[in-house]
Structures are given as structure tokens and as C-alpha cells.
Design an enzyme around this catalytic site. Sequence first.
Site, PDB file in Angstrom:
ATOM      1  N   LEU A  77       0.792  -1.182   0.056  1.00  0.00           N
ATOM      2  CA  LEU A  77       0.130  -0.032   0.017  1.00  0.00           C
ATOM      3  C   LEU A  77       0.884   1.421   0.090  1.00  0.00           C
ATOM      4  CD1 LEU A  77      -2.450  -0.987   2.672  1.00  0.00           C
ATOM      5  CD2 LEU A  77      -2.845  -1.082   0.398  1.00  0.00           C
ATOM      6  N   ASP A  78       0.485   2.153  -0.591  1.00  0.00           N
ATOM      7  CA  ASP A  78       1.271   3.510  -0.447  1.00  0.00           C
ATOM      8  C   ASP A  78       0.769   4.333   0.524  1.00  0.00           C
ATOM      9  OD1 ASP A  78      -1.221   4.652  -1.679  1.00  0.00           O
ATOM     10  OD2 ASP A  78      -0.140   5.113  -3.594  1.00  0.00           O
ATOM     11  N   SER A  79       1.165   5.778   0.385  1.00  0.00           N
ATOM     12  CA  SER A  79       0.558   6.410   1.804  1.00  0.00           C
ATOM     13  C   SER A  79      -0.850   6.791   1.519  1.00  0.00           C
ATOM     14  CB  SER A  79       1.440   7.715   1.802  1.00  0.00           C
ATOM     15  OG  SER A  79       1.394   8.391   0.517  1.00  0.00           O
TER      16      SER A  79
END
Lengths: 122, 101
Positions: A77-79
Site C-alpha cells: 500500500l502507498d501512503s
Amino acid sequence: MFRLASLRLASARVLATRSLAARQTVMPSIAFRWYSDSGGLARKDIESRIFQLLQDFDKVNQDKLSPVADFSKDLGLDSLDTVEVVMAIEEEFSVEIPDDEADKITTVKGAIDYISARDDAH
Amino acid sequence: MSIGRSEVLALYRNSLRAAQTFETYNFRAYFYRRTRDRFRTVANMALTGDSQAVSQGVQEARAELSVMQRQGTLNSMFAHKRTVLEASQNSAGGHRRRKGE
């Protein structure tokens, strides 16, 4: 005079507490709960609910889902996704997580720890 | 002026929260999706290093946040019909699905 009065008061108080204690032993104990009490969530429940939530999240790498998984390193997952996951956790447990606390939640374990530390999580 | 990462994330969080204040399912789902798409686009622009476009995108997102907050409050003041979708507790957020449904 004053000293005497205070002494008498003190002894009266002692008597009162003693008789109260005596009465309490006689009285049947009644189980009650405050409305403000914690939800009493077990760690296992929290974990399974967070897992369910992550399983529903499309972008999560399901193979690496574990209690110690890191959102970005393991689950891919990214931010921005992490923000969404934390929002989903807020909704699931009906709590509001302040920004600075929410930024610190980067692992599944961190999320479980945070929710179990919150008394108002349900 | 460069924009901090935590600032953008806070803006994103506030925008998603504002999107969820809409009582009407269609508005709620729309603004949630729109916010997500907008920030995704901005993040992609940041990856290509177009700082001008990024700051403009963030500026627009800020403007839209205030619109959403205002309209979300306004929306909750009026009666609204619940949709068939909302009969199920699990899909009330307008963006979440559960398995086996």
C-alpha cells in the site's frame, strides 16, 4: 474545643465507614456497567476485524497478510492507501483517530495496539 | 513553495472525512470517489516531478475541501430518501464491500 469537635467528627466518620462496610458485605452484589465503560474488545476480535477489513481492500497483497505485516512493505500500500485503511479502521471501531496518531499507524500490529489502547473503541 | 507530505495526507484525510458527511448516498459515494481520484492524480504528478501541477492540484483540493464541508453540512439539514443499497449496514459507507454479499 475545635480539636474535640474534629476528633468526634473523625470518629463518626470511621464509624460510618465501618457500618457501610458491614452493610456492603450483607448486600448482594449487583453487576452494573457504566455507559462510559470500554467496549471490552478482546485482542483476537480486534485482529480478526482488522483482517476482514484488509481482505476487503482490493489493493492489499493478500498473501502477506499477517499480524506483523507492514502496510507499505508487505501489503503493497502507498501512503494514500494507508490513509484509507486507517479511515476504514476508524469507521469499523467507531473512533476518531487524530492526525498525528493516524500517521504513526503503519503496520497491522500498530493498528491493533492502537485500537486495544482506546477505551472507546467498539 | 513545496508542500509537505504529511500536510497532503492530512488534507486527504480531512477530504475523505468531509465526503463521508453527506447524508445522501449518491453524493457521499461520488465525493468519496472524486477525492480518491483527485489525490491519486496528484500523487502521480508528484512522481513525475511536476511540482507546479502538484501545488495547483493541492490548491484545488483545498478549495474543494471547504466546498465539501459546507455542502455536507447543508445536505444533512434536508430530508433524504435512503436508497436500497443503504438497507444493508455494510454498504452504508458507500465505498466498502464485504465478501459473501
